[in-house]
Motif scaffolding. Sequence first.
Motif, PDB file in Angstrom:
ATOM      1  N   MET A 114       0.827  -1.194   0.000  1.00  6.29           N
ATOM      2  CA  MET A 114       0.000   0.000   0.000  1.00  6.29           C
ATOM      3  C   MET A 114       0.872   1.258   0.000  1.00  6.29           C
ATOM      4  N   ASP A 117       2.255   1.707  -3.419  1.00  7.59           N
ATOM      5  CA  ASP A 117       1.235   2.260  -4.305  1.00  7.59           C
ATOM      6  C   ASP A 117       1.046   3.755  -4.073  1.00  7.59           C
ATOM      7  N   ARG A 151      -3.885   5.510  -4.442  1.00  5.86           N
ATOM      8  CA  ARG A 151      -3.334   4.162  -4.552  1.00  5.86           C
ATOM      9  C   ARG A 151      -3.583   3.497  -5.889  1.00  5.86           C
TER      10      ARG A 151
END
Length: 191
Positions: A114, A117, A151
């Motif tokens: 995450m 991203d 993201r």
Amino acid sequence: QDKMEHLPAVEGGQRVAGGLFSIALALVTALAAWEFANAGLERYLTRKGENEAPAERTSARVRTLLPLMQRALFVLLTVFVALVTLAEIGINVTPLLAGAGVLGLAVGLGAQNMVRDLITGVSMILEDVLAVGDVVQLGDKSGTVQALGLRAIKLRSSDGTLHTIPFGSLTIISNQTKDFAFATFEAAVGY
């Protein structure tokens, strides 16, 4: 002696009034910062885009960056007002801040994809690689950019399918509408 009995009540009232004033001041400051920052962001992005790109590209850049920056500013101002409110109520916010730091570290270590991203998405948006409305090819998927988050990118293909692609998985991005585009076709002409 009658004055001494009313003194704690007066001090308590002043403390409550001071706390309410501090909370109200924090809210007014946050609202003023929100309005000022929104106007400044929009003006900056529009002016910066006008110097760099055609009007359509400027509009796409503003539509892409402005909501992301507004969301980040909103979260920051909400946390600020919440901390001031908690402090004025009498809750010690130091352990909350320390706990948030530890929690942030744990989440950062546990959610490396995450974080990757997020970092990739922010850098792509700041470098103006993609914008809402661009026609792009991302790996084996192609279509029009519907939305850019922090993201992931939402890509609408020509058959109507909406693809959600994390920024961290993008390796090759082919933007077919940035700055200019070509169309190649054959035309048969009689002698």
